[in-house]
Motif scaffolding. Structure first.
Motif, PDB file in Angstrom:
ATOM      1  N   GLY A 196       0.854  -1.187   0.000  1.00 50.93           N
ATOM      2  CA  GLY A 196       0.000   0.000   0.000  1.00 50.93           C
ATOM      3  C   GLY A 196       0.886   1.232   0.000  1.00 50.93           C
ATOM      4  O   GLY A 196       1.961   1.228   0.590  1.00 50.93           O
ATOM      5  N   PHE A 245      -4.530  -4.658   8.078  1.00 54.67           N
ATOM      6  CA  PHE A 245      -3.982  -3.463   7.451  1.00 54.67           C
ATOM      7  C   PHE A 245      -3.859  -2.385   8.543  1.00 54.67           C
ATOM      8  O   PHE A 245      -4.357  -2.548   9.658  1.00 54.67           O
ATOM      9  CB  PHE A 245      -4.898  -3.008   6.308  1.00 54.67           C
ATOM     10  CG  PHE A 245      -4.925  -3.979   5.146  1.00 54.67           C
ATOM     11  CD1 PHE A 245      -3.813  -4.156   4.332  1.00 54.67           C
ATOM     12  CD2 PHE A 245      -6.066  -4.730   4.858  1.00 54.67           C
ATOM     13  CE1 PHE A 245      -3.830  -5.047   3.262  1.00 54.67           C
ATOM     14  CE2 PHE A 245      -6.091  -5.621   3.788  1.00 54.67           C
ATOM     15  CZ  PHE A 245      -4.964  -5.792   2.989  1.00 54.67           C
ATOM     16  N   GLU A 246      -3.225  -1.255   8.217  1.00 57.18           N
ATOM     17  CA  GLU A 246      -2.883  -0.242   9.207  1.00 57.18           C
ATOM     18  C   GLU A 246      -4.108   0.534   9.695  1.00 57.18           C
ATOM     19  O   GLU A 246      -5.045   0.798   8.939  1.00 57.18           O
ATOM     20  CB  GLU A 246      -1.894   0.781   8.624  1.00 57.18           C
ATOM     21  CG  GLU A 246      -0.554   0.196   8.264  1.00 57.18           C
ATOM     22  CD  GLU A 246      -0.616  -0.798   7.132  1.00 57.18           C
ATOM     23  OE1 GLU A 246      -1.362  -0.575   6.156  1.00 57.18           O
ATOM     24  OE2 GLU A 246       0.056  -1.844   7.243  1.00 57.18           O
ATOM     25  N   GLY A 271       3.978  -3.035   3.511  1.00 56.25           N
ATOM     26  CA  GLY A 271       3.481  -4.378   3.238  1.00 56.25           C
ATOM     27  C   GLY A 271       3.822  -5.308   4.394  1.00 56.25           C
ATOM     28  O   GLY A 271       4.279  -4.852   5.446  1.00 56.25           O
ATOM     29  N   THR A 279      -0.723  -1.576  -4.762  1.00 52.75           N
ATOM     30  CA  THR A 279      -2.062  -2.095  -5.063  1.00 52.75           C
ATOM     31  C   THR A 279      -3.162  -1.180  -4.534  1.00 52.75           C
ATOM     32  O   THR A 279      -4.315  -1.305  -4.931  1.00 52.75           O
ATOM     33  CB  THR A 279      -2.241  -3.490  -4.430  1.00 52.75           C
ATOM     34  OG1 THR A 279      -1.927  -3.397  -3.039  1.00 52.75           O
ATOM     35  CG2 THR A 279      -1.319  -4.504  -5.084  1.00 52.75           C
ATOM     36  N   ASN A 280      -2.825  -0.296  -3.635  1.00 55.91           N
ATOM     37  CA  ASN A 280      -3.833   0.593  -3.037  1.00 55.91           C
ATOM     38  C   ASN A 280      -3.139   1.716  -2.295  1.00 55.91           C
ATOM     39  O   ASN A 280      -1.959   1.610  -1.965  1.00 55.91           O
ATOM     40  CB  ASN A 280      -4.714  -0.195  -2.051  1.00 55.91           C
ATOM     41  CG  ASN A 280      -3.866  -0.860  -0.994  1.00 55.91           C
ATOM     42  OD1 ASN A 280      -3.272  -1.928  -1.214  1.00 55.91           O
ATOM     43  ND2 ASN A 280      -3.771  -0.223   0.142  1.00 55.91           N
TER      44      ASN A 280
HETATM   45 CL1  6GU Z   1      -2.451  -0.937   2.831  1.00 54.28          CL
HETATM   46  N1  6GU Z   1      -0.863  -2.437   4.156  1.00 54.28           N
HETATM   47  C1  6GU Z   1      -0.097  -3.484   4.324  1.00 54.28           C
HETATM   48  N2  6GU Z   1       0.475  -3.646   5.504  1.00 54.28           N
HETATM   49  N3  6GU Z   1       0.156  -4.380   3.363  1.00 54.28           N
HETATM   50  C2  6GU Z   1      -0.422  -4.200   2.181  1.00 54.28           C
HETATM   51  C3  6GU Z   1      -1.243  -3.127   1.939  1.00 54.28           C
HETATM   52  C4  6GU Z   1      -1.438  -2.241   2.993  1.00 54.28           C
HETATM   53  N4  6GU Z   1      -1.673  -3.210   0.667  1.00 54.28           N
HETATM   54  C5  6GU Z   1      -1.127  -4.296   0.131  1.00 54.28           C
HETATM   55  N5  6GU Z   1      -0.372  -4.904   1.047  1.00 54.28           N
END
Ligand code: 6GU
Length: 287
Positions: free
Chosen positions: A120, A202-203, A220, A244-245
């Protein structure tokens, strides 16, 4: 869980010897495919497949989007071994298991490790589908002592106190930038800092803000452990993140990241990523 199940030199050697007895390939390049990036392994010529379950001593992968096998084959005429599916800390694997394949690669003769991941973005100016060449990393679990190199040091692999100030090879990063320009895709490729967090969540917004303020460009849940172990045993390392985002950094943002979306973007840009890595493998200097 992370305390020592002791893995000995013999354990890596047994797995490496078994693989060497099963294939005539003698790879100098190892590639770890991240979430949704397994297609990379499908581009190898004359592939030989080894499901993890069939490899003596190998850990087993559990994540959706990860095939879970080693693929030996040729890229631009150069012998490579690919992990199609990696092991994550959040699956409950010890860091020793997570990085087991890297030391096996070393014993197979691999000198250069290419790691890819889905991440991300925190940096302004990064967008889903962009590629980040990893310049450096922040190993968040590592700062707190969750590090695959803890425990007795195996001097056969590397030193007790390895330097980590120039891990991501500069020559390979320059070459990748060259290739990216020639491909005409420089507008969506960046060079930046990757942070590994433990996951599986995720965070939070506060965590995202923290990482952003620390100078992290993308986050990630992988890569740092494998890179530490590769660097420790003297491998040259190159890393790529597929963005990816965007990581949500505002309480007003209604968007939510999800694993399916992460895999979808992987499919969208996998062709450029594949071309970049194939060219890199074809053009990198070898001993
Ligand atoms: Cl937003 N965070 C984390 N920790 N890993 C990810 C992600 C986000 N998007 C893809 N992998």
């Amino acid at each position: 869980m992370h305390s020592k199940e002791q893995i000995n030199h013999d354990d890596y050697q047994k797995t490496a010897d078994w693989l060497l007895s099963q294939t005539k390939q003698r790879p100098l390049v190892g590639i770890i495919c991240g979430s949704g990036l397994g297609l990379l392994a499908d581009s190898l010529k004359n592939p030989e497949l080894f499901p993890y379950a069939d490899i003596p001593g190998f850990p087993q992968s559990t994540v959706q989007g990860h095939a879970g096998r080693l693929v030996f084959g040729e890229m631009k005429g150069r012998s490579c071994v690919c992990m199609q599916g990696r092991f994550h800390m959040y699956e409950g694997h010890s860091l020793g298991k997570t990085t087991f394949p890297v030391r096996v690669f070393k014993l197979l003769g691999v000198e250069t490790l290419i790691v890819t991941n889905a991440a991300g973005s925190l940096a302004d100016g990064y967008h889903p589908g962009d590629i980040m060449i990893i310049k450096d990393h922040v190993n968040v679990p590592g700062l707190a002592g969750l590090n695959p190199l803890t425990g007795p040091n195996d001097d056969k692999f590397g030193p007790r106190f390895p330097a980590m100030s120039s891990v991501y090879d500069k020559g390979l990063r320059c070459l990748a930038m060259d290739i990216v320009k020639q491909m005409g895709v420089a507008q969506f490729v960046h060079e930046g800092v990757y942070a590994m967090v433990g996951g599986p969540n995720f965070e939070t917004v506060a965590e995202a803000k923290l990482l952003h303020r620390l100078g992290v460009d993308a986050v990630g849940m992988s890569t740092a452990p494998e890179v530490l172990v590769a660097s420790h045993c003297g491998m040259r390392v190159f890393g790529l993140s597929l963005i990816t985002n965007k990581v949500v950094r505002s309480y007003d943002d209604e968007e939510q990241v999800n694993h399916e979306g992460v895999l979808e973007v992987g499919k969208m840009r996998s062709q450029s990523l594949q071309t970049l890595i194939t060219q890199l493998v074809g053009r990198m200097d070898m001993n």
